[in-house]
Design an enzyme around this catalytic site. Sequence first.
Site, PDB file in Angstrom:
ATOM      1  N   PRO A  80     -34.290 -44.998 -12.474  1.00  0.00           N
ATOM      2  CA  PRO A  80     -35.276 -44.360 -13.324  1.00  0.00           C
ATOM      3  C   PRO A  80     -34.698 -43.292 -14.234  1.00  0.00           C
ATOM      4  O   PRO A  80     -33.754 -42.519 -14.026  1.00  0.00           O
ATOM      5  CB  PRO A  80     -36.123 -43.558 -12.205  1.00  0.00           C
ATOM      6  N   ASP A 101     -41.236 -48.459  -4.819  1.00  0.00           N
ATOM      7  CA  ASP A 101     -40.581 -48.083  -3.547  1.00  0.00           C
ATOM      8  C   ASP A 101     -40.175 -46.729  -3.610  1.00  0.00           C
ATOM      9  O   ASP A 101     -40.158 -46.118  -2.388  1.00  0.00           O
ATOM     10  CB  ASP A 101     -39.333 -48.945  -3.754  1.00  0.00           C
ATOM     11  N   GLN A 145     -34.366 -38.303  -5.361  1.00  0.00           N
ATOM     12  CA  GLN A 145     -35.040 -39.157  -4.481  1.00  0.00           C
ATOM     13  C   GLN A 145     -34.563 -39.127  -3.156  1.00  0.00           C
ATOM     14  O   GLN A 145     -35.295 -38.938  -2.171  1.00  0.00           O
ATOM     15  CB  GLN A 145     -34.615 -40.706  -4.782  1.00  0.00           C
ATOM     16  N   HIS A 163     -36.677 -53.820  -3.173  1.00  0.00           N
ATOM     17  CA  HIS A 163     -36.380 -52.196  -2.923  1.00  0.00           C
ATOM     18  C   HIS A 163     -37.545 -51.766  -2.038  1.00  0.00           C
ATOM     19  O   HIS A 163     -37.342 -51.184  -1.294  1.00  0.00           O
ATOM     20  CB  HIS A 163     -36.484 -51.385  -4.272  1.00  0.00           C
TER      21      HIS A 163
END
Length: 365
Positions: free
Chosen positions: A131, A297, A104, A320
């Site tokens: 995740p 998000d 990310q 988030h």
Amino acid sequence: MDGDRVEVDGGIMEGGGQILRVSTALSCLLGLPLRVRRIRAGRSQPGLRPQHLSGLEIIRDLCEGKLEGGEIGSTEITFTPGKIKGGTHIADTKTAGSVCLLMQVAMPCVLFAASPSELHLKGGTNAEMAPQIDYTVMVFKPIVEKFNFTFNCDIKKRGYYPQGGGEVVIQMSPVKELSPINLTERGTVTKIYGRAFVAGALPIKLAKDMSAAAVRCIRKEIRDLYINIQPVREPDDQAFGTGSGIIVVAETSTGCLLAGSSLGKRGKNSDKVGIEAAEMLLRNLKHGGTVDDSLQDQLIIFMALAKGVSRVKSGPITLHTQTAIHFAEQLTKAKFTVTKSEEDDPHKDTYIIECQGMGMINPNL
């Protein structure tokens, strides 16, 4: 130089690692020197944990920047970015810290690098509070690629809590700019599929139990669809340590993907793991949004960088997401608005997240 540093308060709103990920990625992209104070002030163990430090180090390496305060437990860092270059970069949390969270922070930066990149990310692939890699591949990847870029994600080895030991290799080429996205039509659910996995010392029966429990739970609400959740045992050479979990994905007629997932742990009944994932999926389907609560998000930084107006219909805005919007607006010229979606059934809690992107252009291409 210090007068021009962007000051970020890492303790407000969500108060966790996400503030660090969004602000350092944008600092790197925009060439803005950054100071983040009160890092993870809201957490039981404040300051940098190994995965946050790995994330900062990969950003530093990607742009040959200067990082100060980069130690475990540190609650303040300063970062001075350089020019983003491609090539091969390695980030290793040396723990079960999430490779998905490393991805990310790095992915927006390498999109605007001078040449193609290969990121070797090491840590947990299926870890709590992040995740799962299956979510990244099955849901995040096809949706984020609508911004008009592609990437390759090769899962070399899976790693679980507490040791980690997983490795994922991400390959991507830079782009000139990102296109905006328009995800406002949910459509109807056309298929439901997923995978329930065990690795290491656990028997395949646990995967079958998770899968069966999830199917039973979804069946109560959605009767007319075939639900295909494969039970799998990860091959020993492709997994490090012992772990189990499940992800269930719903695909709609308009190409939306929404998911529910859960991880097994010692002493937790496998039926419960399956039911948790199924209930999460059903909650995500109920609100009528085109994205689930985990994806919301993750799209914000891309919307902020894109050229033009992006619109995403979602369920209730998560903390988030509010946090990502706050810092994206603080650091970029992007403007976000969130409005209650009126055309829908008034009983549904649906919103439109709209963003006039800043139109980031890759100076290297």
